[in-house]
Design an enzyme around this catalytic site. Structure first.
Site, PDB file in Angstrom:
ATOM      1  N   ASP A  65      48.407  53.010  -7.692  1.00  0.00           N
ATOM      2  CA  ASP A  65      48.292  53.963  -6.590  1.00  0.00           C
ATOM      3  C   ASP A  65      47.891  55.317  -7.149  1.00  0.00           C
ATOM      4  O   ASP A  65      47.310  55.395  -8.238  1.00  0.00           O
ATOM      5  CB  ASP A  65      49.618  54.043  -5.824  1.00  0.00           C
ATOM      6  CG  ASP A  65      49.411  54.319  -4.343  1.00  0.00           C
ATOM      7  OD1 ASP A  65      49.051  55.457  -4.005  1.00  0.00           O
ATOM      8  OD2 ASP A  65      49.592  53.391  -3.537  1.00  0.00           O
TER       9      ASP A  65
ATOM     10  N   HIS B 100      50.591  60.130  -1.705  1.00  0.00           N
ATOM     11  CA  HIS B 100      50.516  58.689  -1.428  1.00  0.00           C
ATOM     12  C   HIS B 100      51.242  57.890  -2.506  1.00  0.00           C
ATOM     13  O   HIS B 100      52.086  57.030  -2.219  1.00  0.00           O
ATOM     14  CB  HIS B 100      49.041  58.278  -1.344  1.00  0.00           C
ATOM     15  CG  HIS B 100      48.798  56.944  -0.706  1.00  0.00           C
ATOM     16  ND1 HIS B 100      48.889  55.770  -1.404  1.00  0.00           N
ATOM     17  CD2 HIS B 100      48.439  56.605   0.555  1.00  0.00           C
ATOM     18  CE1 HIS B 100      48.592  54.756  -0.605  1.00  0.00           C
ATOM     19  NE2 HIS B 100      48.323  55.232   0.603  1.00  0.00           N
TER      20      HIS B 100
ATOM     21  N   SER C 171      49.786  51.102   4.121  1.00  0.00           N
ATOM     22  CA  SER C 171      50.113  51.476   2.745  1.00  0.00           C
ATOM     23  C   SER C 171      51.608  51.469   2.508  1.00  0.00           C
ATOM     24  O   SER C 171      52.071  51.157   1.402  1.00  0.00           O
ATOM     25  CB  SER C 171      49.574  52.864   2.435  1.00  0.00           C
ATOM     26  OG  SER C 171      48.206  52.834   2.135  1.00  0.00           O
TER      27      SER C 171
END
Length: 808
Positions: free
Chosen positions: A29, A63, A224
């Site tokens: 990620d 994220h 996600s």
């Protein structure tokens, strides 16, 4: 929503629902802020990837930090993850500056590295929309490696709100995850497609609370954030396998998630509203029950209904795939997308700093005391700022983070922001890691010291390329190189600037100025795609060299022949007069010239080069903007493929063997067969040369010179394998006249690699099996050649002569 809400109803002791340190989960990620209080005491290691930047305040850092916290957030911290006791690998692939996109090749690099480091589960909260849902060759190979090694890949389906598929989620061996709301219904933004009907599951994805870089916490929406919830549950299932005395089987955990999925009645089954449900909704309790009873492939999922309202019957993964139209074939297909994988768009509420809201404690849960790390031999020292392993140490009090800009989802949902919670007081500092040789000031994550391969070995095959990185570097070569002289049609002399990209001009300049060889950025290319930047190890051997591939170890007869040839004599004199150069850079220089200037039928034609080395922790940005890792090339074991000479050597061996057996052969056919062997190694099985199997395969292709006689015997073995009564009688009575007049030569079919059961202590041995078959009679037995290769050193070595046996 708290992440651990998905575990409600699971019948297991609370301690068992925190994960097992023997289970390893890799997160691919954005950069992760490992100084966040929720990671204090977590067993996390950041591995070197093409993304070297630390976590910042950008979208991808948000994220990556959020996704990682949903798995590894510690009990009693601002975020408690699904499997906080598991070992974690952090492999950044998305950058804050790159708008969350990465090429599939780079994603494949990270997947292979995670497998090498012992990951059981790989979480990828991103994907690449692709025509036909087909990954490019390297990503396809990496996913096949995971399937072969039993590693479970969990990937998001995307947030475009359409009937569309993306890789890697759409690959049949991957567990795909879509996003659902609190009611279990799929969110409008969550993608669906025919591939996900066999391998996809919905999980909560709306308002999932997780960590924010800098110490805060916020709620984000999208597939996600549903994905790490499934990865965490899978990690708990693998831990349950170990406690039951069974071997870790992440693939079985993935099957349990699919077969235990809750399916609500929905008709008609082909309606978009029903297809959006994928296989069903994550049911952690049911999956845990299935895995506790054994391999879910032998069990039925129990009560439940299918999307069309019928009674549910559990299908094996193969049956599910077949029902969906079958898996896509595993061929070498170029990617239809040049954009690469990306993270999922998300919706978020702003993070709240410690001053902006009162501290709220998470739901009570058993406190997990940090466990001591065991330092393996050769564990690396850290290289980060203010901490080890590139992880910033947490200060005694969290620093208020900058408020990130809200992220816009693919479809506006108009959701009310979830309540953001400030971080709790940081937990006590973790015990100092044994491999670091001392305590660290302040709190923060403790490095796991569990990396099994600090600097991975590489043995890759490709073509040599050159790059200058910047216009200034390129122009400096242009000005220092001799201008090109020519003449006009009327005989007037002309002079034009040098061209650094011209192989002959660059080779001549580097021959006269070998000290400039390291100022060129040498690359190893697969087709036209650079996969590594190459640099020679230091110190390296020096050698006197020639403008071209000329061997200076000459016998007296060779000297006499050269004296009678003015051109060869001139080359010899220039070679003696040329300054010494690094043996590695000489190989690069000669290979680059041989690839561009010589016809394939010439003895000096160079098709490829084999490069042994180790990955460094550095990267290079090429002139095109592509970022590639740097490989330190070792001076032992660099091989230049003079392809015609190689084929001629094998042909000579086959011809000699045929003469001994009194057989006539077609030399053109033999030459084509050897070419096919090299093409299979390079094209059909092209790879990054990082895994043990790939290094062994590349070594077998490079060693074709040394196994020429063995290959020739295999090609001619068909003459001694009777396939009908007349041939058997002839073989028993003597020479087969039919074979003498019309020999049927075996040709190469497949090349496979498997872990060798026979190996030396402390080595990594692989069995490379080359299979030959009779193209004119498929009923005849196959002939297999087995090479056992030790790839534990930088230069792979063969352990014994090739073994020959018949196959089915």
């Amino acid at each position: 929503m708290e992440p651990r809400a998905v575990l409600r109803g699971v019948r297991a002791p609370e301690a068992d629902l925190l994960g097992d340190p023997s289970v390893c989960v890799a997160v691919l990620d954005g950069p992760v802020d490992l100084s966040h209080p929720c990671f204090d005491g977590a067993d996390l290691t950041r591995l070197d990837t093409l993304v070297t930047e630390p976590a910042g305040g950008g979208r991808m850092s948000l994220h990556g930090t959020h996704v990682t916290s949903l798995i590894f957030g510690r009990p009693g911290s601002p975020v408690t993850g699904i499997a906080p006791r598991c070992r974690g690998l952090v492999l950044p692939v998305f950058t804050d500056a790159g708008e969350g996109r990465v090429h599939q090749l780079d994603l494949a690099r990270a997947i292979e590295r995670a497998v090498q480091e012992g990951a059981h589960i790989i979480n990828i909260s991103g994907g690449d929309p692709s025509q036909g849902a087909r990954p490019d060759a390297m990503l396809e190979r990496a996913l096949r490696l995971c399937a072969d090694q039993g590693v479970l890949v969990v990937s998001a389906v995307g947030n475009d709100g359409c009937d569309c598929e993306q890789v890697p989620a759409a690959v049949p061996t991957v567990l795909a995850v879509g996003a659902a709301g609190p009611d279990g219904e799929p969110l409008e933004l969550s993608n669906w497609g025919s591939a996900y009907a066999a391998n996809g599951v919905l999980a909560p994805g709306e308002g999932i609370e997780g960590a924010v870089p800098g110490g805060g916490r916020t709620a984000l929406t999208g597939s996600s954030f549903a994905t790490p919830l499934v990865s965490g549950v899978a990690a708990l299932l693998v831990g349950a396998q170990g406690r039951a005395g069974r071997r870790a089987d992440p693939q079985a955990a993935g099957r349990a998630v699919l077969q235990g999925a809750d399916t609500a009645p929905c008709t008609p089954a082909e309606a978009p509203e029903c297809r959006r449900r994928l296989v069903g909704h994550l049911d952690a309790a049911r999956a845990y029950e299935l895995i506790s009873r054994g391999d879910p492939t032998t069990r039925q999922a129990g009560a439940g209904t299918t999307a069309d309202g019928a009674r549910r019957t559990t299908l094996s993964p193969e049956a599910r795939v077949a029902a969906a139209g079958g898996p896509s074939s595993l061929g070498t297909v170029p990617s239809d997308s040049h954009e690469g994988a990306s993270t999922m768009d998300t919706q978020s509420s702003p993070a709240v700093t410690p001053q902006a809201a009162p501290i709220a404690q998470p739901a009570p849960i058993a406190q997990d005391a940090p466990h001591e790390a065991v330092a393996p031999a050769g564990a690396r020292a850290g290289s980060g700022t203010g901490a080890t392993d590139g992880v910033a140490a947490a200060s005694p009090a969290p620093v208020p983070p900058p408020e990130p800009a809200p992220l816009t989802g693919a479809t506006a949902l108009g959701l009310a922001p979830a309540a953001a919670v400030a971080p709790a007081a940081p937990a006590p500092a973790a015990a100092p890691c044994a491999c670091q040789g001392g305590a660290r000031a302040g709190g923060g994550v403790r490095p796991s010291c569990a990396s099994t391969n600090d600097r991975p070995l590489v043995y890759a095959i490709g073509q040599v390329g050159v790059d200058f990185q910047t216009e200034a570097r390129r122009d400096s070569f242009r000005q220092l190189m001799d201008p090109v002289e020519g003449t006009m049609p009327d005989g007037t002399p002309t002079e034009s600037p040098a061209n650094p990209y011209d192989a002959r001009q660059l080779h001549a300049y580097l021959t006269a100025n070998p000290w400039a060889s390291d100022k060129v950025t040498w690359t190893l290319n697969l087709e036209s795609t650079p996969i590594y930047a190459l640099e020679a190890e230091l110190p390296v051997g020096m050698d006197f060299t020639s403008p071209g591939p000329l061997d200076l170890t000459l016998a007296k007869t060779d000297v006499q022949r050269i004296v009678t040839d003015p051109a060869k004599l001139a080359d010899l004199v220039m070679a003696i007069a040329a300054p010494p150069v690094s043996t590695v850079y000489r190989s690069f220089r000669d290979a680059y010239l041989g690839q561009h200037l010589v016809a394939a039928t010439d003895d000096d034609y160079i098709s490829r080069i084999s490069v042994p080395g180790r990955l460094t922790d550095r990267t290079v940005r090429l002139f095109s903007g592509q970022i590639v890792p740097v490989v330190e090339v070792k001076s032992r074991g660099v091989f230049i493929w003079y392809e015609k000479q190689l084929v001629d050597a094998v042909l000579a061996a086959v011809t000699k063997e045929a003469e001994q057996q009194q057989m006539a052969i077609d030399e053109t056919y033999v030459r084509r067969t050897i070419d096919a062997f090299l093409d299979k190694v390079y094209y059909q099985f092209r790879n990054l040369g990082q895994t043990s199997a790939d290094r062994a395969m590349n070594s077998a292709g490079t060693n074709a010179f040394s196994v020429a006689k063995t290959i020739s015997q295999a090609m001619l073995l068909g003459q001694s394998i009777p396939s009908n009564p007349s041939q058997r009688a002839s073989a028993l009575g003597g020479l087969n006249l039919e074979n003498l007049m019309n020999p049927s030569l075996y040709c190469i079919d497949t090349i496979t690699v498997a872990k060798s059961p026979y190996c030396r202590m402390g080595s990594d041995c692989q069995d490379v099996t080359v299979s030959f078959f009779d193209p004119e009679n498929d009923r005849r037995a196959r002939v297999n050649l087995l090479f056992t290769i030790d790839v534990s050193d930088e230069f792979p070595v063969s352990l014994a002569p090739a073994h020959q046996f018949l196959g089915s």
